[in-house]
Design a protein around this motif. Structure first.
Motif, PDB file in Angstrom:
ATOM      1  N   LEU A 122      -8.366  -4.704  -6.122  1.00  0.00           N
ATOM      2  CA  LEU A 122      -7.962  -4.366  -7.054  1.00  0.00           C
ATOM      3  C   LEU A 122      -6.882  -3.202  -6.639  1.00  0.00           C
ATOM      4  O   LEU A 122      -6.035  -2.211  -7.390  1.00  0.00           O
ATOM      5  CB  LEU A 122      -8.121  -4.085  -8.625  1.00  0.00           C
ATOM      6  N   THR A 123      -5.929  -2.858  -5.416  1.00  0.00           N
ATOM      7  CA  THR A 123      -5.308  -1.872  -4.933  1.00  0.00           C
ATOM      8  C   THR A 123      -4.307  -2.844  -4.124  1.00  0.00           C
ATOM      9  O   THR A 123      -4.820  -4.291  -3.492  1.00  0.00           O
ATOM     10  CB  THR A 123      -5.754  -1.055  -3.716  1.00  0.00           C
ATOM     11  N   PRO A 124      -3.079  -2.653  -3.835  1.00  0.00           N
ATOM     12  CA  PRO A 124      -1.714  -3.506  -3.486  1.00  0.00           C
ATOM     13  C   PRO A 124      -1.975  -3.313  -1.781  1.00  0.00           C
ATOM     14  O   PRO A 124      -0.506  -2.864  -1.772  1.00  0.00           O
ATOM     15  CB  PRO A 124      -0.503  -2.844  -4.206  1.00  0.00           C
ATOM     16  N   ILE A 125      -2.580  -3.880  -1.632  1.00  0.00           N
ATOM     17  CA  ILE A 125      -2.751  -3.985  -0.278  1.00  0.00           C
ATOM     18  C   ILE A 125      -2.488  -5.025   0.849  1.00  0.00           C
ATOM     19  O   ILE A 125      -2.027  -5.983   0.463  1.00  0.00           O
ATOM     20  CB  ILE A 125      -4.464  -3.771   0.536  1.00  0.00           C
ATOM     21  N   VAL A 126      -2.191  -4.965   2.425  1.00  0.00           N
ATOM     22  CA  VAL A 126      -1.611  -5.966   3.481  1.00  0.00           C
ATOM     23  C   VAL A 126      -2.289  -6.071   3.977  1.00  0.00           C
ATOM     24  O   VAL A 126      -3.113  -5.450   5.149  1.00  0.00           O
ATOM     25  CB  VAL A 126      -0.246  -5.460   3.731  1.00  0.00           C
ATOM     26  N   SER A 127      -2.724  -7.115   4.519  1.00  0.00           N
ATOM     27  CA  SER A 127      -3.861  -7.509   5.232  1.00  0.00           C
ATOM     28  C   SER A 127      -3.710  -7.626   6.833  1.00  0.00           C
ATOM     29  O   SER A 127      -1.952  -7.731   6.806  1.00  0.00           O
ATOM     30  CB  SER A 127      -4.948  -8.906   5.291  1.00  0.00           C
ATOM     31  N   TYR A 157       3.079  -8.485  -4.937  1.00  0.00           N
ATOM     32  CA  TYR A 157       2.677  -7.888  -5.625  1.00  0.00           C
ATOM     33  C   TYR A 157       2.575  -7.294  -7.254  1.00  0.00           C
ATOM     34  O   TYR A 157       2.219  -6.324  -8.177  1.00  0.00           O
ATOM     35  CB  TYR A 157       3.281  -6.330  -4.824  1.00  0.00           C
ATOM     36  N   HIS A 158       2.866  -8.542  -7.986  1.00  0.00           N
ATOM     37  CA  HIS A 158       3.755  -8.646  -9.387  1.00  0.00           C
ATOM     38  C   HIS A 158       2.279  -9.450 -10.060  1.00  0.00           C
ATOM     39  O   HIS A 158       2.039 -10.107  -9.091  1.00  0.00           O
ATOM     40  CB  HIS A 158       5.053  -9.511  -9.527  1.00  0.00           C
ATOM     41  N   LYS A 277       8.060   2.416  -8.730  1.00  0.00           N
ATOM     42  CA  LYS A 277       7.100   2.030  -7.648  1.00  0.00           C
ATOM     43  C   LYS A 277       5.326   1.652  -7.964  1.00  0.00           C
ATOM     44  O   LYS A 277       5.104   0.027  -7.936  1.00  0.00           O
ATOM     45  CB  LYS A 277       7.656   2.849  -6.571  1.00  0.00           C
ATOM     46  N   TYR A 278       4.983   2.166  -8.992  1.00  0.00           N
ATOM     47  CA  TYR A 278       3.424   1.855  -9.091  1.00  0.00           C
ATOM     48  C   TYR A 278       3.079   0.759 -10.321  1.00  0.00           C
ATOM     49  O   TYR A 278       2.536   0.084 -10.207  1.00  0.00           O
ATOM     50  CB  TYR A 278       3.106   3.373  -9.714  1.00  0.00           C
ATOM     51  N   TYR A 279       4.239   1.492 -11.182  1.00  0.00           N
ATOM     52  CA  TYR A 279       4.371   0.081 -11.932  1.00  0.00           C
ATOM     53  C   TYR A 279       5.469  -1.631 -12.069  1.00  0.00           C
ATOM     54  O   TYR A 279       5.024  -1.882 -12.503  1.00  0.00           O
ATOM     55  CB  TYR A 279       5.273   0.526 -13.299  1.00  0.00           C
ATOM     56  N   ASN A 280       6.060  -1.694 -10.747  1.00  0.00           N
ATOM     57  CA  ASN A 280       6.806  -2.481 -10.197  1.00  0.00           C
ATOM     58  C   ASN A 280       6.612  -2.512  -9.168  1.00  0.00           C
ATOM     59  O   ASN A 280       7.770  -2.343  -8.357  1.00  0.00           O
ATOM     60  CB  ASN A 280       8.170  -1.644 -10.532  1.00  0.00           C
ATOM     61  N   PRO A 281       6.149  -2.896  -8.558  1.00  0.00           N
ATOM     62  CA  PRO A 281       5.219  -2.670  -7.099  1.00  0.00           C
ATOM     63  C   PRO A 281       6.111  -3.670  -6.385  1.00  0.00           C
ATOM     64  O   PRO A 281       5.642  -3.270  -4.831  1.00  0.00           O
ATOM     65  CB  PRO A 281       3.478  -2.587  -6.792  1.00  0.00           C
ATOM     66  N   TRP A 282       6.763  -5.042  -7.302  1.00  0.00           N
ATOM     67  CA  TRP A 282       7.245  -6.065  -6.218  1.00  0.00           C
ATOM     68  C   TRP A 282       8.235  -5.785  -5.979  1.00  0.00           C
ATOM     69  O   TRP A 282       9.160  -6.354  -4.440  1.00  0.00           O
ATOM     70  CB  TRP A 282       7.222  -7.049  -7.576  1.00  0.00           C
ATOM     71  N   LEU A 283       8.790  -4.312  -6.005  1.00  0.00           N
ATOM     72  CA  LEU A 283      10.024  -4.213  -5.793  1.00  0.00           C
ATOM     73  C   LEU A 283       9.969  -3.409  -4.164  1.00  0.00           C
ATOM     74  O   LEU A 283       9.278  -2.375  -4.833  1.00  0.00           O
ATOM     75  CB  LEU A 283      11.020  -3.216  -6.801  1.00  0.00           C
ATOM     76  N   GLU A 297      12.596  -8.225 -14.767  1.00  0.00           N
ATOM     77  CA  GLU A 297      11.779  -7.132 -15.308  1.00  0.00           C
ATOM     78  C   GLU A 297      11.022  -5.747 -15.715  1.00  0.00           C
ATOM     79  O   GLU A 297      10.263  -6.014 -14.121  1.00  0.00           O
ATOM     80  CB  GLU A 297      10.719  -8.158 -16.723  1.00  0.00           C
ATOM     81  N   PHE A 298      11.678  -5.165 -15.476  1.00  0.00           N
ATOM     82  CA  PHE A 298      11.241  -3.568 -14.563  1.00  0.00           C
ATOM     83  C   PHE A 298      10.363  -3.067 -15.890  1.00  0.00           C
ATOM     84  O   PHE A 298      10.427  -2.730 -17.072  1.00  0.00           O
ATOM     85  CB  PHE A 298      11.958  -2.699 -14.632  1.00  0.00           C
TER      86      PHE A 298
END
Length: 326
Positions: A122-127, A157-158, A277-283, A297-298
């Motif tokens: 449950l972290t926004p990692i990149v493999s 990331y959303h 960035k924490y709440y909107n990591p897709w940006l 939607e932010f």
């Protein structure tokens, strides 16, 4: 005064004696004594295997010794990798409510909420292979299921949108295999890859297949994480409610115009770039070109702002700091 000096001297003397005793016990232990101390004061236990296990309502064949040993391995690894599993428990409190809601809406069994724990913690990692976010979605897969992925925006990331893509994939896999367990395995190695192995080996059960090491462990990891998180205290994890990472109250700001710099949003709603960035990591960048006037939607935390009822209107002029760079 004399009495106080005597008391201090006595206390110091006792401390000195205690220090000598501790040193005598632990500092100068011979090998035999050290071994005995270790044996008497440190214990690691093997873990009992549950009488029944299932994934998404599909029973695990615990009458197969190799199945039991494969599950036992993952149960031991996840029980005794305490820091990771403790973080799993804490993070799940924040993200499971959102994930469970979307799984229910899409008719996907709730046991799949453990999949992003196994995939990403449950972290926004990149493999290393380029898979992104909680659900570790590849770019080609994300675009195939309608996610926007470009320089400024990456909806892998959303969390909500990525969860819906995962649901679509899993339902497609279930339609192919007729088994949620096989659908889970295919999430790791792909529908076509798993189908090829099933045809080659003439087997239709995950537990009967001879697969690559990662996929061979994959469902057992899911089972082990599920087992521990459903009864953490039975495996030595005691997490108070206040220690869990709980969801934060937020509100949504809709933006249908371009943003030359997100500092506008930060200034408007009293936050900083890290929080945004924490709440909107897709940006992915500091700006948001929006030539097609798409509605984005932010998510903004409520505690950071008292302006949640105010719409966002990008100013015509740029911030002074930005103007000075031109």
């Amino acid at each position: 005064m004399k009495l106080r000096v005597e008391q201090i001297s006595m206390a110091l003397g006792l401390i000195g004696i205690s220090t000598l005793l501790i040193f005598a016990r632990y500092g100068e232990r011979d090998d035999v004594g050290q071994k005995e101390d270790f044996k008497d004061n440190y214990s690691i236990y093997s873990l009992p295997i549950p009488e029944h296990l299932d994934f998404a309502g599909e029973a695990v064949p615990l009458d197969d010794p190799q199945v039991v040993e494969a599950f036992d391995r993952e149960l031991l690894v996840n029980t005794y990798w305490q820091s990771q599993t403790l973080l799993f428990i804490k993070r799940s409190a924040r993200h499971f409510p959102t994930i469970e809601k979307i799984l229910k809406e899409n008719g996907v069994p709730l046991d799949f909420k453990y999949l992003p724990l196994v995939e990403s913690g449950l972290t926004p990692i990149v493999s290393p292979a380029g898979a992104v976010g909680f659900w570790q979605i590849m770019e080609s897969t994300g675009k195939q299921y309608g996610l926007e992925i470009d320089r400024e925006v990456d909806e892998r990331y959303h969390v909500e949108k990525a969860t819906r893509v995962a649901c679509a994939y899993l339902k497609e896999a279930y339609a192919e295999f007729g088994s949620w367990t096989l659908a889970a395995a295919s999430y790791n190695m792909g529908i076509s890859g798993l189908k090829k192995q099933m045809e080659r080996q003439r087997e239709n059960s995950y537990y009967a297949l001879n697969l690559n090491p990662e996929t061979a462990r994959y469902v057992y990891r899911l089972l082990a994480v599920k087992e521990i998180l459903e009864a953490p205290d039975q495996y030595g994890f005691h997490v108070r409610a206040k220690d869990r990472y709980l969801p934060q109250e937020t509100f949504t700001v809709k933006v249908d115009s371009s943003i030359s710099h997100v500092a506008y949003l930060n200034e408007k709603y009293g936050i900083n770039y890290r929080i945004l960035k924490y709440y909107n990591p897709w940006l992915r960048m500091e700006n948001l070109p929006n030539p097609q006037s798409k509605v984005y939607e932010f998510v903004i935390p409520k505690k950071a702002s008292n302006t949640q009822d105010q719409p966002f209107d990008p100013p015509i002029t740029q911030p002074a700091a930005e103007q000075s760079n031109h």
